[in-house]
Write an enzyme that holds these catalytic residues in place. Structure first.
Site, mmCIF file in Angstrom:
data_model
loop_
_atom_site.group_PDB
_atom_site.id
_atom_site.type_symbol
_atom_site.label_atom_id
_atom_site.label_comp_id
_atom_site.label_asym_id
_atom_site.label_seq_id
_atom_site.Cartn_x
_atom_site.Cartn_y
_atom_site.Cartn_z
ATOM 1 N N ALA A 21 0.927 -1.336 -0.140
ATOM 2 C CA ALA A 21 0.147 -0.026 -0.258
ATOM 3 C C ALA A 21 0.754 1.295 0.041
ATOM 4 O O ALA A 21 0.387 2.203 -0.465
ATOM 5 C CB ALA A 21 -1.000 -0.005 1.337
ATOM 6 N N ARG A 33 -8.252 0.162 4.080
ATOM 7 C CA ARG A 33 -8.498 -0.249 5.357
ATOM 8 C C ARG A 33 -8.559 0.658 6.394
ATOM 9 O O ARG A 33 -9.276 0.707 7.357
ATOM 10 C CB ARG A 33 -7.661 -1.357 5.956
ATOM 11 C CG ARG A 33 -7.621 -2.666 5.203
ATOM 12 C CD ARG A 33 -6.671 -3.574 5.680
ATOM 13 N NE ARG A 33 -5.615 -3.350 4.841
ATOM 14 C CZ ARG A 33 -4.872 -3.684 3.803
ATOM 15 N NH1 ARG A 33 -5.610 -4.509 3.161
ATOM 16 N NH2 ARG A 33 -3.877 -3.271 3.019
ATOM 17 N N ILE A 102 -4.158 -2.287 -6.175
ATOM 18 C CA ILE A 102 -5.186 -2.448 -7.171
ATOM 19 C C ILE A 102 -5.569 -1.505 -8.149
ATOM 20 O O ILE A 102 -6.541 -1.284 -9.010
ATOM 21 C CB ILE A 102 -6.391 -3.160 -6.580
ATOM 22 C CG1 ILE A 102 -6.994 -2.190 -5.620
ATOM 23 C CG2 ILE A 102 -6.444 -4.465 -5.913
ATOM 24 C CD1 ILE A 102 -8.555 -2.388 -5.157
ATOM 25 N N HIS A 118 -3.996 -8.879 -5.840
ATOM 26 C CA HIS A 118 -5.161 -8.581 -5.352
ATOM 27 C C HIS A 118 -6.234 -8.062 -6.542
ATOM 28 O O HIS A 118 -7.209 -7.488 -6.201
ATOM 29 C CB HIS A 118 -5.158 -7.730 -4.310
ATOM 30 C CG HIS A 118 -4.673 -8.235 -3.025
ATOM 31 N ND1 HIS A 118 -4.061 -7.375 -2.248
ATOM 32 C CD2 HIS A 118 -4.450 -9.413 -2.578
ATOM 33 C CE1 HIS A 118 -3.608 -8.353 -1.092
ATOM 34 N NE2 HIS A 118 -3.810 -9.516 -1.478
ATOM 35 N N THR A 191 5.340 -2.248 2.466
ATOM 36 C CA THR A 191 4.450 -3.116 3.015
ATOM 37 C C THR A 191 4.937 -3.449 4.432
ATOM 38 O O THR A 191 5.916 -3.568 4.613
ATOM 39 C CB THR A 191 4.217 -4.166 2.217
ATOM 40 O OG1 THR A 191 3.528 -5.230 2.916
ATOM 41 C CG2 THR A 191 5.501 -5.032 1.774
#
Ligand code: ZN
Length: 245
Positions: A21, A33, A102, A118, A191
Site C-alpha cells: 500500500a 482499510r 489494485i 489482489h 508493506t
C-alpha cells in the site's frame, strides 16, 4: 546504504520488486482499510465487510456506492516509484513488479510485467457470460442502472478485484513465486508484510540481496540485507535521478 543499492541495481539483470500500500499512498491513494465504513439500519459496517464476496452479491448497490467513492482514484498519478520501476524494466534489469495494489498505476507508468495479487479496479467481467468491461463502461452502466452495473445479458458485473472471502488467482500467485524464487535482487517496499500472502512470498527468495524499504519496522527487518526505515520517496528519488526517468 543508498550507494550500495545503486551498485546492486547496476550489477543486476534480474530484479523483482514487491510492493504494498505504501507505493500507492505516495500517489494520494489511501489504504482502504483506513476508510470509514457505512451506516446501515443504525449499524456500522466495516470496509472489510462491504468489500467481501457475500456482501457484493447480497447488496451490490451498497457495494458499488462504497467502491466508486473509496476505491477509485482516477485522477491519481504515477509517482517516482512507479516511474523508476518502469525505467528499470526498460533497461532490462527488472523482471517483474509484484503488487498488492489494485489501482493500475504501474501499467500507467509503463510497466509491462505486473503481477497484481489482489486484482485491479481497471478490469471487470460479467458473472453470467464472462464478458469483460473497463472502468468507464462500468461506471456508465452503474449510473444508468440505479447504481448496479449489469451486462447486456442481465448478469451482474463484478470488479476483477479479490474480495474478502475469495482466494487469490492461482496463476498470478504462482507466477509471483517463480519470479521471486529466480530473482537475484528482491526489493520489498511499502508493506508491513502482515497481509496475506506477502510474508509467505518473501520466503521463496533464495538470494542474498533482500532490500526492505518501509516507514515502520516489520518482522522481516532482521532478514534484510539492506534496510531502509524511511518513506519510499526518500530512497526512490535519488535512484530515479541516477537511472533516469
Ligand atoms: Zn453477461
Amino acid at each position: 546504504m543508498l550507494k550500495r543499492l545503486i551498485e546492486w541495481i547496476e550489477q543486476s539483470d534480474n530484479i523483482v520488486f514487491f510492493g504494498g500500500a505504501g507505493v500507492s499512498t505516495e500517489s494520494g491513494i489511501p489504504d482502504f482499510r483506513s476508510a470509514d465504513g457505512i451506516f446501515q439500519q443504525g449499524r456500522q459496517i466495516s470496509p472489510e465487510t462491504i468489500l467481501s464476496h457475500d456482501f457484493f452479491f447480497r447488496q451490490p448497490k451498497q457495494f458499488y456506492d462504497f467502491y466508486f467513492e473509496k476505491m477509485i482514484y482516477e485522477s491519481a498519478e504515477a509517482n517516482a516509484t512507479h516511474l523508476l520501476l518502469a525505467k528499470l524494466e526498460n533497461l532490462g534489469k527488472l523482471k517483474a513488479v509484484v503488487t498488492q495494489n489494485i489501482d493500475g498505476l504501474h501499467q500507467r507508468a509503463g510497466s509491462r510485467v505486473v503481477l497484481e495479487l489482489h486484482g485491479s479496479t481497471a478490469r471487470y467481467h460479467c458473472e453470467t457470460c464472462q464478458r469483460v468491461f473497463d472502468l468507464a463502461t462500468v461506471r456508465q452502466a452503474a449510473a444508468k442502472m440505479a447504481g448496479v452495473p449489469r451486462c447486456h445479458c442481465g448478469g451482474l458485473i463484478k470488479p476483477d478485484v479479490v474480495l474478502y472471502g475469495e482466494s487469490l488467482d492461482q496463476t498470478t500467485l504462482m507466477a509471483a513465486v517463480d519470479k521471486i524464487a529466480a530473482a537475484d535482487l528482491l526489493i520489498v517496499a511499502g508493506t508491513s508484510l502482515v497481509v496475506y500472502p506477502a510474508a509467505g512470498l518473501i520466503d521463496y527468495y533464495r538470494g542474498d540481496k533482500l532490500v526492505l524499504i518501509n516507514a515502520s519496522a516489520t518482522s522481516y527487518d532482521r532478514r534484510a540485507n539492506l534496510l531502509f526505515n524511511s518513506r519510499l520517496q526518500a530512497v526512490v528519488e535519488p535512484l530515479l535521478a541516477h537511472f533516469g526517468a
